[in-house]
Design an enzyme around this catalytic site. Structure first.
Site, PDB file in Angstrom:
ATOM      1  N   HIS A  61       0.846  -1.196   0.000  1.00  0.00           N
ATOM      2  CA  HIS A  61       0.000   0.000   0.000  1.00  0.00           C
ATOM      3  C   HIS A  61       0.877   1.241   0.000  1.00  0.00           C
ATOM      4  O   HIS A  61       1.366   1.668   1.038  1.00  0.00           O
ATOM      5  CB  HIS A  61      -0.928  -0.024   1.227  1.00  0.00           C
ATOM      6  CG  HIS A  61      -1.985   1.031   1.232  1.00  0.00           C
ATOM      7  ND1 HIS A  61      -3.141   0.918   1.974  1.00  0.00           N
ATOM      8  CD2 HIS A  61      -2.081   2.228   0.590  1.00  0.00           C
ATOM      9  CE1 HIS A  61      -3.883   1.995   1.799  1.00  0.00           C
ATOM     10  NE2 HIS A  61      -3.245   2.814   0.960  1.00  0.00           N
ATOM     11  N   ALA A 142      -8.974  10.757   2.591  1.00  0.00           N
ATOM     12  CA  ALA A 142      -8.517  11.617   1.496  1.00  0.00           C
ATOM     13  C   ALA A 142      -9.175  11.273   0.160  1.00  0.00           C
ATOM     14  O   ALA A 142      -8.772  11.788  -0.877  1.00  0.00           O
ATOM     15  CB  ALA A 142      -6.995  11.516   1.364  1.00  0.00           C
ATOM     16  N   HIS A 196     -12.000   2.136   5.179  1.00  0.00           N
ATOM     17  CA  HIS A 196     -12.717   3.392   4.924  1.00  0.00           C
ATOM     18  C   HIS A 196     -14.187   3.178   5.252  1.00  0.00           C
ATOM     19  O   HIS A 196     -15.075   3.449   4.436  1.00  0.00           O
ATOM     20  CB  HIS A 196     -12.530   3.836   3.470  1.00  0.00           C
ATOM     21  CG  HIS A 196     -11.198   4.449   3.203  1.00  0.00           C
ATOM     22  ND1 HIS A 196     -10.909   5.771   3.476  1.00  0.00           N
ATOM     23  CD2 HIS A 196     -10.052   3.911   2.718  1.00  0.00           C
ATOM     24  CE1 HIS A 196      -9.649   6.024   3.154  1.00  0.00           C
ATOM     25  NE2 HIS A 196      -9.103   4.902   2.707  1.00  0.00           N
ATOM     26  N   HIS A 217      -5.252   0.016   6.430  1.00  0.00           N
ATOM     27  CA  HIS A 217      -4.715   0.909   7.479  1.00  0.00           C
ATOM     28  C   HIS A 217      -5.577   0.867   8.757  1.00  0.00           C
ATOM     29  O   HIS A 217      -6.285   1.801   9.114  1.00  0.00           O
ATOM     30  CB  HIS A 217      -4.475   2.331   7.008  1.00  0.00           C
ATOM     31  CG  HIS A 217      -5.497   2.953   6.117  1.00  0.00           C
ATOM     32  ND1 HIS A 217      -6.827   3.043   6.443  1.00  0.00           N
ATOM     33  CD2 HIS A 217      -5.359   3.541   4.911  1.00  0.00           C
ATOM     34  CE1 HIS A 217      -7.464   3.657   5.463  1.00  0.00           C
ATOM     35  NE2 HIS A 217      -6.591   3.971   4.521  1.00  0.00           N
ATOM     36  N   ALA A 221      -9.478   5.675   9.492  1.00  0.00           N
ATOM     37  CA  ALA A 221     -10.603   5.741   8.550  1.00  0.00           C
ATOM     38  C   ALA A 221     -11.543   4.548   8.715  1.00  0.00           C
ATOM     39  O   ALA A 221     -11.998   3.952   7.744  1.00  0.00           O
ATOM     40  CB  ALA A 221     -10.106   5.855   7.104  1.00  0.00           C
ATOM     41  N   ASP A 248       4.151   5.132  11.548  1.00  0.00           N
ATOM     42  CA  ASP A 248       4.970   6.330  11.400  1.00  0.00           C
ATOM     43  C   ASP A 248       4.976   7.196  12.649  1.00  0.00           C
ATOM     44  O   ASP A 248       5.649   8.235  12.693  1.00  0.00           O
ATOM     45  CB  ASP A 248       4.508   7.157  10.198  1.00  0.00           C
ATOM     46  CG  ASP A 248       3.059   7.633  10.317  1.00  0.00           C
ATOM     47  OD1 ASP A 248       2.347   7.202  11.249  1.00  0.00           O
ATOM     48  OD2 ASP A 248       2.632   8.436   9.463  1.00  0.00           O
ATOM     49  N   HIS A 251      -0.046   8.106  12.583  1.00  0.00           N
ATOM     50  CA  HIS A 251      -1.307   7.393  12.389  1.00  0.00           C
ATOM     51  C   HIS A 251      -1.676   6.505  13.573  1.00  0.00           C
ATOM     52  O   HIS A 251      -2.860   6.294  13.841  1.00  0.00           O
ATOM     53  CB  HIS A 251      -1.238   6.530  11.123  1.00  0.00           C
ATOM     54  CG  HIS A 251      -1.326   7.305   9.852  1.00  0.00           C
ATOM     55  ND1 HIS A 251      -0.250   7.983   9.315  1.00  0.00           N
ATOM     56  CD2 HIS A 251      -2.374   7.510   9.002  1.00  0.00           C
ATOM     57  CE1 HIS A 251      -0.622   8.575   8.201  1.00  0.00           C
ATOM     58  NE2 HIS A 251      -1.903   8.311   7.987  1.00  0.00           N
ATOM     59  N   ASP A 274       1.679   3.510   3.091  1.00  0.00           N
ATOM     60  CA  ASP A 274       0.639   4.434   2.630  1.00  0.00           C
ATOM     61  C   ASP A 274       1.279   5.766   2.250  1.00  0.00           C
ATOM     62  O   ASP A 274       0.702   6.836   2.428  1.00  0.00           O
ATOM     63  CB  ASP A 274      -0.433   4.629   3.705  1.00  0.00           C
ATOM     64  CG  ASP A 274      -1.727   5.226   3.141  1.00  0.00           C
ATOM     65  OD1 ASP A 274      -1.881   5.269   1.903  1.00  0.00           O
ATOM     66  OD2 ASP A 274      -2.580   5.662   3.941  1.00  0.00           O
ATOM     67  N   ALA A 309      -3.544  12.500   4.944  1.00  0.00           N
ATOM     68  CA  ALA A 309      -3.510  12.153   3.522  1.00  0.00           C
ATOM     69  C   ALA A 309      -2.282  11.306   3.251  1.00  0.00           C
ATOM     70  O   ALA A 309      -1.291  11.758   2.693  1.00  0.00           O
ATOM     71  CB  ALA A 309      -3.498  13.425   2.672  1.00  0.00           C
TER      72      ALA A 309
END
Length: 398
Positions: A61, A142, A196, A217, A221, A248, A251, A274, A309
């Site tokens: 991803h 996003a 999502h 992820h 979302a 990271d 997130h 991502d 994003a």
């Protein structure tokens, strides 16, 4: 006779452990693993100076990096992106196409296919991840809301025909009209992830029963867990699906990473980036598909401030982050980047491990997890020393 390469004096990662072994490569494959003395006749030898030889990382991803946005990329841009990823230890990746117009999506698919059919130096482009367009507007992140739509098997099949075997992965939202039925129709030909989404527990579980095998992820979302309404989050944690994780530090809190690993086990989490075109570049203004993005302190946000994003993460940085978040050694963390994504994409007989007969996609790391060399199909596609990085390993060839 094909040239053989002997990689020796290395700590080789195999079956959860590092051992001092040598690896022989022939015609882009791993021919043998064992003691260097067994292959005295191999002419080309590379002394890895005690560094760690691991399977190359696989990123399922990513939307870009090094100034390249997948949705706007030409085949040449994608090849440049592949070289960037190789410098971070990635040897295989999927180009994630953000929800876009039908025309633009088809153009993206065509460009990706051109690269897949003619491999180039750098990380191997393994295929396509479609992130949408069958996604829930309430959890669009996003995604451009005006381009989201109900499930459309005819549109999916058009994308599938254009991509051929290179359409490997798709993200859909369980609550979107027609998605449970769509999953049942396509799950045998493509890996399906749910995300999502604000789906309730029952709808999410129905989609998993219909063939969805991953969550996009995870925690981001999607509707989160409530003791009376477990929602999609509860279904994802309870079931055996793989869970993508963006590690990271933006997130997911380190505690959330540890919780996910505790719930799912280390064999069911897949580390992703991502990443967007800003990966590897300084703070500033960038694009993600049709979106304007602002990066501050390495954190990518839509210009209107409504959502993250993507990320500016690279896979080697994610490896070091997870080691730090969990306090676990490299050998514990590596499957999130190697074996797990290979299994998710049904590539486990080819990639993700250092065993005879598998692809010679390999990364050399120092003790801290910094990339020193990357090999794809048995060819060196990145060398830290040759790139001029201070402290790059000096590997000697016979």
């Amino acid at each position: 006779m094909a040239e053989q390469i002997l990689l020796h004096n290395a700590q080789v990662y195999r079956r959860g452990h590092f051992r001092k072994e040598a690896v022989v490569l022939t015609k882009g494959k791993i021919e043998a693993v064992g003691h260097a003395a067994h292959w005295k006749g191999v002419e080309r030898k590379i002394d890895l100076a005690g560094q760690r030889l691991v399977p190359g990382f696989i990123d399922v991803h990513t939307h870009g990096g090094a100034g390249v946005d997948v949705n706007a990329a030409s085949a040449g841009d994608l090849r440049r992106l592949a070289a960037c990823f190789a410098s971070h230890g990635t040897t295989g990746w999927l180009a994630s196409i953000l929800t876009d117009t039908r025309q633009q999506t088809l153009r993206c698919i065509q460009e990706v296919r051109r690269v897949c059919e003619k491999p180039t130096a750098g990380a191997q482009l393994l295929g396509i991840h479609l992130e949408g367009p069958f996604l829930a507007k309430e959890y669009k992140g996003a995604m451009p809301e005006g381009l989201l739509r109900t499930a459309d098997i005819a549109l999916f099949q058009e994308y599938r025909r254009e991509a051929g075997a290179y359409l490997r992965y798709i993200t859909v939202s369980p609550e979107v009209e027609g998605v449970p039925e769509l999953i049942a129709q396509i799950a045998e030909e493509i890996t399906v992830a749910i995300g999502h989404s604000g789906a309730d527990y029952e709808t999410a579980l129905a989609c998993i029963k219909n063939g969805a095998t991953a969550a996009t992820h995870t925690f981001n979302a999607m509707r989160l867990f409530h003791q009376h309404r477990p929602a999609i989050m509860g279904a994802v944690l309870e079931s055996d699906v793989y869970c993508e994780a963006i590690c990271d530090g933006h997130h997911l809190h380190p505690g959330a990473v540890r919780l996910l690993l505790k719930c799912k086990g280390w064999d069911k989490v897949v580390a992703i980036t991502d990443s967007i075109q800003a990966a590897g570049l300084p703070d500033g203004r960038y694009k993600l598909g049709v979106n304007d993005v602002v990066v501050r302190d390495g954190d990518a946000m839509l210009a209107d401030g409504t959502s993250r994003a993507g990320s500016t993460l690279t896979q080697d940085a994610a490896l070091r982050n997870i080691m730090r978040f969990t306090g676990q050694p490299m050998e514990k963390v590596l499957p999130l980047f190697t074996e797990n994504p290979a299994r998710l994409l049904h590539l486990e007989t080819e990639k993700g491990a250092i065993e005879p007969g598998m692809d010679a996609d390999l990364t050399v790391l120092d003790q801290e997890g910094r990339v020193q060399l990357t090999l794809t199909a048995g060819k060196i596609v990145y060398s830290r020393a040759q790139a001029g990085h201070e402290g790059g390993g000096k590997f000697e060839e016979a």
